[in-house]
Design an enzyme around this catalytic site. Sequence first.
Site, PDB file in Angstrom:
ATOM      1  N   GLY A   1       0.833  -1.205   0.000  1.00 38.39           N
ATOM      2  CA  GLY A   1       0.000   0.000   0.000  1.00 38.39           C
ATOM      3  C   GLY A   1       0.862   1.247   0.000  1.00 38.39           C
ATOM      4  O   GLY A   1       2.042   1.186  -0.342  1.00 38.39           O
ATOM      5  N   ASN A   2       0.306   2.367   0.345  1.00 41.62           N
ATOM      6  CA  ASN A   2       1.094   3.598   0.467  1.00 41.62           C
ATOM      7  C   ASN A   2       0.475   4.491   1.534  1.00 41.62           C
ATOM      8  O   ASN A   2      -0.548   4.162   2.105  1.00 41.62           O
ATOM      9  CB  ASN A   2       1.210   4.310  -0.892  1.00 41.62           C
ATOM     10  CG  ASN A   2      -0.149   4.669  -1.446  1.00 41.62           C
ATOM     11  OD1 ASN A   2      -0.874   5.457  -0.858  1.00 41.62           O
ATOM     12  ND2 ASN A   2      -0.501   4.054  -2.582  1.00 41.62           N
ATOM     13  N   TYR A   3       1.129   5.631   1.789  1.00 42.18           N
ATOM     14  CA  TYR A   3       0.747   6.468   2.933  1.00 42.18           C
ATOM     15  C   TYR A   3      -0.417   7.416   2.648  1.00 42.18           C
ATOM     16  O   TYR A   3      -0.733   8.260   3.468  1.00 42.18           O
ATOM     17  CB  TYR A   3       1.939   7.303   3.389  1.00 42.18           C
ATOM     18  CG  TYR A   3       3.049   6.496   4.001  1.00 42.18           C
ATOM     19  CD1 TYR A   3       2.813   5.703   5.116  1.00 42.18           C
ATOM     20  CD2 TYR A   3       4.332   6.530   3.474  1.00 42.18           C
ATOM     21  CE1 TYR A   3       3.833   4.958   5.695  1.00 42.18           C
ATOM     22  CE2 TYR A   3       5.352   5.793   4.034  1.00 42.18           C
ATOM     23  CZ  TYR A   3       5.104   5.010   5.141  1.00 42.18           C
ATOM     24  OH  TYR A   3       6.101   4.288   5.702  1.00 42.18           O
TER      25      TYR A   3
END
Length: 399
Positions: free
Chosen positions: A209-211
């Site tokens: 995923g990412n932030y």
Amino acid sequence: MKLKGKNILLGITGGIAAYKAAILVRLLVKEGAQVKVVMTKLAKEFITPLTLATLSKNPILVEFFDPENGQWNSHVDIGLWSDLYMIAPATANSMGKMAHGIADNLLLTTYLSARCPVMLAPTMDLDMYQHPANLKNIEILKSYGNIIVEPESGELASGLVGKGRMAEPEVITERIIEFFSSKKKLKSKKILVTAGPTFEPIDPVRFIGNYSSGKMGYAIAEELATQGAEVLLVSGPTHLEVSNPLIKKIKVQTAQEMYDAAVNNFSDCDGAIMSAAVADFKPVTQYDQKIKRGKDDLKIILEPNKDIAAELGNIKKENQILVGFALETNNELENAKKKIQNKNLDFIVLNSLKEEGAGFEHDTNKISIIDKIDNITNFELKSKQEVAIDIVNELIKKF
Ligand code: CTP
């Protein structure tokens, strides 16, 4: 002078955000409005009547009558004078009383007798905000036709972090201006918005995923709806909620699901704003069972995800507007311009991770907007709500 000729009654209740009321009065006066202030006794502890009287150029109303000379402050007359009653900050206590018809001060009697529209900018600690009693009161106030200027998420006076910070005076002023600009500029338009991250599963308990928090995309969706647009919000996993009934949300997990939702719904939209941070790659193999610890290295082979913005650019019709984002760490301008070309965008919103206070987890953002013919507009560091207003205003210009 967008508020020339408008009479605005500002109600100030006793919350720490009351100090921002001074800026709000200044902004409203600057836009040409006549401003009168009614405040609760407690509000006077946070900001002095002298400050507000000086800025509004009108005496401040607190008591039902002046104890010196017995002059009556008629809540009926004040209500009749007003084109809009803006209550900012609106505390949980005052909103609770308004929702249930309790009128034990001048601010509240004026609320009950006012015939003009009422707007409220709530302020409180995150737990108070989330309490079902408060949420229910807000729903009741909405059912009376009162307009809520949503509080922002961020650091609160208590030091806690969450939703409950009063919207900035600039945002409230913008809302008031929009309210008076009789025509909602995106009425009868339908806009698709992608927001948040995507999660690409590795096995049943792990993902890539990412932030991305989704805050920027959600702020855009809210602003589009405020301007009267019907919004289809295709959202990756976030903890955010939408408040405007014009927003329909489709929850997705993976880039492929976001792609399907966006591509299937784009044809009957007038435009799309692609603010999602889509994972560029996904694991080739998704394991059905949890991968166990082993002695050897684990190699996960990744394959590219489809480019959603590029596909919408590909199927886009003449009258549809497509807006992309570019989050860059280097060669910002050059990379952003390439993306306009490659994805057939009408304009792109560039935010650089180099900028302090801009990017994923912040409540603020600093953007530049670049269009197809290389016009560049640079904006100041602003709250994401204010940035959303700038982006939506740019979209409006394109229709
Ligand atoms: N985007 C998209 N689908 C993808 C990747 C990106 O719709 N699979 C959209 C984003 O929502 C954004 C724009 O394309 O509006 C640019 O995203 P960005 O991640 O900056 O660019 P990429 O095309 O992924 O290129 P790179 O990662 O190489 O910079």
